[in-house]
Design a protein around this motif. Structure first.
Motif, PDB file in Angstrom:
ATOM      1  N   PHE A 126       0.991  -1.163   0.030  1.00 48.58           N
ATOM      2  CA  PHE A 126       0.166   0.009   0.000  1.00 48.58           C
ATOM      3  C   PHE A 126       0.980   1.245  -0.016  1.00 48.58           C
ATOM      4  N   HIS A 127       1.892   1.233   1.034  1.00 50.05           N
ATOM      5  CA  HIS A 127       2.573   2.414   1.040  1.00 50.05           C
ATOM      6  C   HIS A 127       3.709   2.604  -0.204  1.00 50.05           C
ATOM      7  N   LYS A 128       3.990   1.569  -0.802  1.00 49.28           N
ATOM      8  CA  LYS A 128       4.995   1.522  -2.018  1.00 49.28           C
ATOM      9  C   LYS A 128       4.007   1.987  -3.356  1.00 49.28           C
ATOM     10  N   ALA A 129       2.754   1.697  -3.184  1.00 41.96           N
ATOM     11  CA  ALA A 129       2.029   2.233  -4.579  1.00 41.96           C
ATOM     12  C   ALA A 129       1.576   3.590  -4.370  1.00 41.96           C
ATOM     13  N   ILE A 130       1.295   3.964  -2.840  1.00 36.75           N
ATOM     14  CA  ILE A 130       1.254   5.476  -2.817  1.00 36.75           C
ATOM     15  C   ILE A 130       2.437   6.314  -3.165  1.00 36.75           C
ATOM     16  N   ALA A 131       3.415   5.705  -2.679  1.00 32.97           N
ATOM     17  CA  ALA A 131       4.805   6.714  -3.101  1.00 32.97           C
ATOM     18  C   ALA A 131       5.004   6.598  -4.578  1.00 32.97           C
ATOM     19  N   LEU A 132       4.701   5.687  -5.383  1.00 36.01           N
ATOM     20  CA  LEU A 132       4.808   5.634  -6.856  1.00 36.01           C
ATOM     21  C   LEU A 132       3.795   6.447  -7.297  1.00 36.01           C
ATOM     22  N   TYR A 133       2.492   6.562  -6.882  1.00 39.80           N
ATOM     23  CA  TYR A 133       1.465   7.232  -7.240  1.00 39.80           C
ATOM     24  C   TYR A 133       1.814   8.831  -7.407  1.00 39.80           C
ATOM     25  N   ARG A 134       2.316   9.066  -6.132  1.00 42.03           N
ATOM     26  CA  ARG A 134       2.817  10.695  -5.878  1.00 42.03           C
ATOM     27  C   ARG A 134       3.873  10.951  -6.968  1.00 42.03           C
ATOM     28  N   LEU A 135       4.841  10.164  -7.259  1.00 39.10           N
ATOM     29  CA  LEU A 135       6.112  10.264  -8.212  1.00 39.10           C
ATOM     30  C   LEU A 135       5.198  10.390  -9.655  1.00 39.10           C
ATOM     31  N   ALA A 136       4.236   9.669  -9.906  1.00 39.66           N
ATOM     32  CA  ALA A 136       3.454   9.720 -11.145  1.00 39.66           C
ATOM     33  C   ALA A 136       2.741  11.068 -11.358  1.00 39.66           C
TER      34      ALA A 136
ATOM     35  N   LEU B   9       3.429   7.071 -16.656  1.00 34.79           N
ATOM     36  CA  LEU B   9       2.884   5.985 -16.809  1.00 34.79           C
ATOM     37  C   LEU B   9       3.852   4.628 -16.350  1.00 34.79           C
ATOM     38  N   ALA B  10       5.020   4.749 -16.390  1.00 30.55           N
ATOM     39  CA  ALA B  10       6.061   3.727 -15.958  1.00 30.55           C
ATOM     40  C   ALA B  10       5.511   3.400 -14.407  1.00 30.55           C
ATOM     41  N   PHE B  11       5.583   4.679 -13.789  1.00 34.44           N
ATOM     42  CA  PHE B  11       5.458   4.772 -12.248  1.00 34.44           C
ATOM     43  C   PHE B  11       3.988   4.142 -11.980  1.00 34.44           C
ATOM     44  N   LEU B  12       3.121   4.485 -12.729  1.00 26.39           N
ATOM     45  CA  LEU B  12       1.746   3.862 -12.621  1.00 26.39           C
ATOM     46  C   LEU B  12       1.629   2.560 -12.483  1.00 26.39           C
ATOM     47  N   GLU B  13       2.282   2.189 -13.685  1.00 22.20           N
ATOM     48  CA  GLU B  13       2.467   0.470 -13.914  1.00 22.20           C
ATOM     49  C   GLU B  13       2.765  -0.119 -12.688  1.00 22.20           C
ATOM     50  N   GLU B  14       3.897   0.357 -12.285  1.00 23.21           N
ATOM     51  CA  GLU B  14       4.576  -0.097 -11.216  1.00 23.21           C
ATOM     52  C   GLU B  14       3.622  -0.191  -9.863  1.00 23.21           C
ATOM     53  N   ALA B  15       2.817   1.124  -9.875  1.00 26.68           N
ATOM     54  CA  ALA B  15       2.134   1.302  -8.557  1.00 26.68           C
ATOM     55  C   ALA B  15       0.911   0.367  -8.795  1.00 26.68           C
ATOM     56  N   ILE B  16       0.415   0.039  -9.740  1.00 32.90           N
ATOM     57  CA  ILE B  16      -0.924  -0.738  -9.986  1.00 32.90           C
ATOM     58  C   ILE B  16      -0.293  -2.162  -9.674  1.00 32.90           C
ATOM     59  N   GLU B  17       0.774  -2.681 -10.011  1.00 31.64           N
ATOM     60  CA  GLU B  17       1.380  -4.085  -9.659  1.00 31.64           C
ATOM     61  C   GLU B  17       1.425  -3.982  -8.221  1.00 31.64           C
ATOM     62  N   ASN B  18       1.916  -3.113  -7.370  1.00 30.71           N
ATOM     63  CA  ASN B  18       1.912  -3.248  -5.962  1.00 30.71           C
ATOM     64  C   ASN B  18       0.387  -3.270  -5.332  1.00 30.71           C
ATOM     65  N   ALA B  19      -0.185  -2.154  -5.940  1.00 28.18           N
ATOM     66  CA  ALA B  19      -1.672  -2.289  -5.353  1.00 28.18           C
ATOM     67  C   ALA B  19      -2.563  -3.305  -5.473  1.00 28.18           C
ATOM     68  N   GLU B  20      -2.564  -4.160  -6.488  1.00 26.06           N
ATOM     69  CA  GLU B  20      -2.843  -5.257  -6.542  1.00 26.06           C
ATOM     70  C   GLU B  20      -2.484  -6.503  -5.451  1.00 26.06           C
ATOM     71  N   LYS B  21      -1.540  -6.210  -4.843  1.00 23.67           N
ATOM     72  CA  LYS B  21      -1.028  -7.172  -3.703  1.00 23.67           C
ATOM     73  C   LYS B  21      -1.822  -6.759  -2.365  1.00 23.67           C
ATOM     74  N   ILE B  22      -2.302  -5.735  -2.392  1.00 20.79           N
ATOM     75  CA  ILE B  22      -3.011  -5.254  -1.166  1.00 20.79           C
ATOM     76  C   ILE B  22      -4.154  -6.288  -0.483  1.00 20.79           C
ATOM     77  N   GLU B  23      -3.925  -6.473   0.572  1.00 21.47           N
ATOM     78  CA  GLU B  23      -4.790  -7.703   1.064  1.00 21.47           C
ATOM     79  C   GLU B  23      -6.334  -7.090   1.491  1.00 21.47           C
ATOM     80  N   ASN B  24      -6.570  -5.731   1.882  1.00 24.47           N
ATOM     81  CA  ASN B  24      -7.742  -5.157   2.200  1.00 24.47           C
ATOM     82  C   ASN B  24      -8.467  -4.889   0.803  1.00 24.47           C
ATOM     83  N   ARG B  25      -9.540  -5.419   0.692  1.00 22.59           N
ATOM     84  CA  ARG B  25     -10.250  -5.291  -0.557  1.00 22.59           C
ATOM     85  C   ARG B  25     -10.888  -3.939  -0.777  1.00 22.59           C
ATOM     86  N   HIS B  26     -11.002  -3.257   0.128  1.00 21.67           N
ATOM     87  CA  HIS B  26     -11.521  -1.772   0.038  1.00 21.67           C
ATOM     88  C   HIS B  26     -10.490  -0.894  -0.155  1.00 21.67           C
TER      89      HIS B  26
END
Length: 281
Positions: free
Chosen positions: A197-207, A219-236
């Motif tokens: 979650f925190h990794k995806a947020i950091a990448l989102y800010r860079l994007a 877009l490269a930062f976003l793709e990396e952020a999406i990859e990490n976001a998909e690993k978040i356990e909390n579905r919401h």
């Protein structure tokens, strides 16, 4: 002087409920605000010494420090005013308030060019914060990062034991280093983040930062952020963040992404936990 029976009955009640004390504190805070607007810092500090409740003293000190940063004063005067605030802060019963305010005073000392007193105040703030709870320590470290005073908080970083809070601070470091132009340190800080979650947020800010400058990099930062976001356990949290990320992606590419597509592309992971793991009864 004579009082009516109604006045005589009200005064003990006001004292019992603390209304008269609170009222006088608020009156003094208003007076402090007026004095600060007039540039009368010394008088404002004298008025602050009369404030009784911790929370009101906290507000008053915050007001004065904020005013010092706006007024065009000689560093020597600023240092003198800050030193006058320290006994007032030390008189607070709340360690939490003392920790936060001493950190504010420390950063004001640094801005005035007084590293010696800044270091003393910061050491006091960190010790108080450590005793008050890691959330206070994290808040102080976040402000140090925002003010570009990383070296001053190096020791305090070692005191943060909670992994979620440490990942949060690392995400703040990623943005600070990247915006400062040190992309290598930004990547190292990013790689050190364990929680997706925190990794995806950091990448989102860079994007977001790169979006108006370099669309492909964003877009490269976003793709990396999406990859990490998909690993978040909390579905919401996962869904909310993926929607935000894909909204920015659609804005950059001109191609919309449907909610159904997001749900299909991001089934909940079977294993692993992170800062946003849901609690099960």
């Amino acid at each position: 002087m004579s009082y009516s029976s109604g006045e005589l009955r009200m005064k003990p009640l006001e004292k019992l409920l603390g209304l008269s004390e609170e009222s006088s504190d608020l009156d003094r805070l208003e007076r402090i605000e007026d004095l600060l607007d007039a540039g009368e810092i010394e008088q404002a500090i004298a008025e602050l010494e009369k404030v009784r409740k911790d929370e009101n003293v906290y507000v008053g000190v915050k007001m004065i420090i904020k005013s010092l940063s706006k007024l065009e004063l000689e560093p020597g005067y600023i240092v003198g005013y800050l030193k006058a605030l320290i006994p007032i802060v030390n008189g607070l019963s709340s360690w939490r308030y003392r920790a936060i305010l001493m950190a504010d005073i420390a950063m004001a000392f640094y801005r005035a060019g007084d590293d010696f007193n800044g270091d003393l105040a910061l050491k006091t703030a960190i010790n108080l914060a450590y005793a008050s709870g890691e959330d206070v320590l994290v808040e102080i470290l976040r402000e140090l990062i925002r003010n570009g005073l990383l070296e001053k908080g190096a020791y305090a970083f070692s005191l943060v034991k909670d992994r979620k809070r440490l990942d949060f601070l690392l995400s703040q470091l990623v943005e600070f280093f990247y915006l400062s132009g040190d992309h290598e340190k930004a990547r190292k800080a990013l790689n050190a983040i364990e929680d997706p979650f925190h990794k995806a947020i950091a990448l989102y800010r860079l994007a977001l930062y790169e979006a108006p400058r370099n669309r492909l990099k964003a877009l490269a930062f976003l793709e990396e952020a999406i990859e990490n976001a998909e690993k978040i356990e909390n579905r919401h949290a996962r869904l909310e963040l993926l929607i935000k990320l894909n909204d920015l992606k659609a804005e950059l590419t001109g191609k919309g992404v449907s909610l159904v597509d997001i749900l299909k592309a991001s089934p909940p992971p079977k294993d692993g936990g992170n800062a946003n793991e849901e609690h099960k009864d």
